[in-house]
Enzyme design. Structure first.
Site, PDB file in Angstrom:
ATOM      1  N   GLN A 170     -40.639 -10.331   9.505  1.00 41.75           N
ATOM      2  CA  GLN A 170     -39.775 -10.899  10.529  1.00 41.75           C
ATOM      3  C   GLN A 170     -38.498 -11.502   9.952  1.00 41.75           C
ATOM      4  OE1 GLN A 170     -40.625 -14.654  12.883  1.00 41.75           O
ATOM      5  NE2 GLN A 170     -41.122 -13.101  14.437  1.00 41.75           N
ATOM      6  N   GLU A 229      -2.845  -8.400   6.338  1.00 41.72           N
ATOM      7  CA  GLU A 229      -2.406  -8.425   7.738  1.00 41.72           C
ATOM      8  C   GLU A 229      -2.495  -9.829   8.331  1.00 41.72           C
ATOM      9  OE1 GLU A 229      -0.898  -6.111   9.073  1.00 41.72           O
ATOM     10  OE2 GLU A 229      -1.533  -4.227   8.212  1.00 41.72           O
ATOM     11  N   ARG A 239     -38.190   1.093   2.087  1.00 38.22           N
ATOM     12  CA  ARG A 239     -38.664   0.304   0.957  1.00 38.22           C
ATOM     13  C   ARG A 239     -40.018  -0.337   1.274  1.00 38.22           C
ATOM     14  NH1 ARG A 239     -38.983  -0.868  -4.441  1.00 38.22           N
ATOM     15  NH2 ARG A 239     -38.759  -3.119  -4.864  1.00 38.22           N
ATOM     16  N   ASP A 256       0.825  -7.510  15.252  1.00 37.44           N
ATOM     17  CA  ASP A 256      -0.196  -7.580  16.310  1.00 37.44           C
ATOM     18  C   ASP A 256      -0.966  -6.260  16.375  1.00 37.44           C
ATOM     19  OD1 ASP A 256       0.309 -10.169  17.102  1.00 37.44           O
ATOM     20  OD2 ASP A 256       1.694  -9.597  18.709  1.00 37.44           O
ATOM     21  N   THR A 271      -3.766 -13.766   6.698  1.00 38.33           N
ATOM     22  CA  THR A 271      -5.054 -14.327   6.312  1.00 38.33           C
ATOM     23  C   THR A 271      -5.791 -14.849   7.543  1.00 38.33           C
ATOM     24  OG1 THR A 271      -4.215 -16.581   6.019  1.00 38.33           O
ATOM     25  CG2 THR A 271      -4.057 -15.080   4.112  1.00 38.33           C
ATOM     26  N   GLY A 284     -32.178  -6.240  -5.759  1.00 42.63           N
ATOM     27  CA  GLY A 284     -31.589  -5.851  -7.036  1.00 42.63           C
ATOM     28  C   GLY A 284     -30.864  -4.524  -6.948  1.00 42.63           C
ATOM     29  N   SER A 302       0.841  -1.201   0.000  1.00 41.08           N
ATOM     30  CA  SER A 302       0.000   0.000   0.000  1.00 41.08           C
ATOM     31  C   SER A 302       0.875   1.251   0.000  1.00 41.08           C
ATOM     32  CB  SER A 302      -0.897   0.010   1.235  1.00 41.08           C
ATOM     33  OG  SER A 302      -1.863  -1.006   1.186  1.00 41.08           O
TER      34      SER A 302
END
Length: 386
Positions: free
Chosen positions: A286, A370, A275, A247, A372, A347, A166
């Protein structure tokens, strides 16, 4: 964010409030356009990092005497979570930057700290953490990047390449781990390489699923010379430094993953209330309401694990196992919650009209970098069973 939490100090609360203000004014209005653009034009949010740096948010957990804010990790991680709730790429960058300064603050000599840290913690610089290689990811002891000593000058000469880095090409310095002897994992050392060093070059940015504003490239070292003063810790101590730093770094990723999951939950809950289907809000059903409840439980659990580990760290107690638990719990939760958010939106969640699909793409890598999550399970099981 929907979640509210008690802060340990008034100063800590002020920092959280400042972070939220910056997120609302500077990050959220830009994130969608910036992430889409960076997918094709390889742009980098330099100005955003400068804004955070000017506010002191790039140096929170580091010593005040060297330009940091001396904040507990508990506060710093909640700042990272807030940033991640607005812009995940930037939150990952904040965590990475803190990781790059960690070796100097923890293992550096007083002279190294007084010389190097003021610039590293100024808010004007950004660091890169160069550990992984193409054939040395989880198995960092197998790295091949090598640093040899020039007997005439006393400098180290670096040759090799690092992968998945990075900030590569944008960083002001590169916290680099290299082999200084052939004694396996005990033969590694840590060097702080200036960003303008001769012989330092970078590969083409990786074309990633998400986190497009987190530029990731190879870093190449072609006879890069580094003053011996910039070796942190003893020669051969690099493995211990790297594992200790990870860590702390895992907690940064855990906090970022929690912030990402919180945003996905907030979006899903808001959509479920608005919605309408069959004459009522879909959240009144529920089946969907219980899904939202499970998402809330996952986010709350993730937050609890990273805060618990942070409090152990702040108290000076061992926290390696708890950091692995936090990283595992929070990133698995982020993947699950962001996937469920897409499902809640249906959708619409599969389109770029809403950020749910971006959240889901960004969550996946948190289970990979960092360490897996398979490595986290290995770390945890060894702690429990030894």
């Amino acid at each position: 964010m929907a979640a509210t939490r008690l802060m340990p100090t008034e100063e800590g609360q002020d920092l959280i409030d400042l972070t939220r203000e910056i997120c609302d004014k500077e990050l959220r209005p830009k994130v969608d356009d910036a992430e889409r653009a960076a997918a094709t034009d390889e742009s980098f949010p330099t100005e955003v990092f400068r804004t955070l740096g000017a506010a002191g948010l790039l140096s929170l957990p580091h010593p005040e005497e060297f330009g940091g804010y001396g904040q507990p990790y508990e506060v710093y991680l909640q700042v990272v979570e807030e940033i991640a709730s607005a812009w995940m790429s930037v939150a990952v960058g904040v965590s990475v930057h803190s990781l790059t300064a960690y070796p100097v603050t923890t293992f550096g000599t007083p002279e190294q700290q007084s010389t190097l840290l003021p610039d590293m913690l100024s808010g004007e610089q950004l660091g890169a953490y160069c550990l992984s290689e193409q054939q040395a990811g989880s198995d960092i002891g197998s790295m091949t990047t090598r640093a040899t000593t020039d007997d005439a000058s006393g400098e180290y000469v670096l040759r090799g390449r690092k992968a998945w880095i990075s900030h590569a090409g944008h960083a002001d310095y590169y916290t680099t781990f290299a082999r200084t002897s052939d004694d396996g994992g005990k033969g590694l050392s840590c060097l702080i390489v200036p960003g303008d060093a001769t012989g330092l070059s970078f590969g083409t940015p990786e074309r990633k699923m998400g986190l497009h504003c987190d530029t990731v490239r190879e870093v190449m070292y072609d006879d890069v010379r580094v003053d011996a003063f910039r070796r942190i810790g003893a020669q051969g101590q690099g493995m211990a430094i790297a594992l200790s730093a990870l860590d702390a770094g895992r907690l940064g990723i855990a906090a970022a993953a929690t912030g990402l999951a919180q945003s996905a939950l907030d979006l899903a809950a808001s959509y479920a209330k608005e919605r309408q289907q069959f004459g009522r809000a879909i959240g009144a059903n529920q089946g969907l309401a219980f899904l939202i409840a499970d998402m809330e439980a996952a986010v709350t659990s993730a937050r609890a694990t990273y805060l618990h580990a942070a409090r152990l760290k702040d108290a000076g107690r061992p926290f390696s196992k708890e950091a692995a638990v936090a990283k595992l719990t929070a990133t698995d939760a982020a993947m699950r919650v962001t996937t469920d958010a897409v499902q809640v939106l249906g959708g619409a969640g599969y389109t770029q009209d809403f950020p749910a699909e971006r959240f889901m793409r960004e969550a996946k890598v948190t289970q990979i970098f960092e360490g897996t999550n398979q490595i986290q399970r290995l770390v945890i099981s060894r702690h429990v069973l030894r």
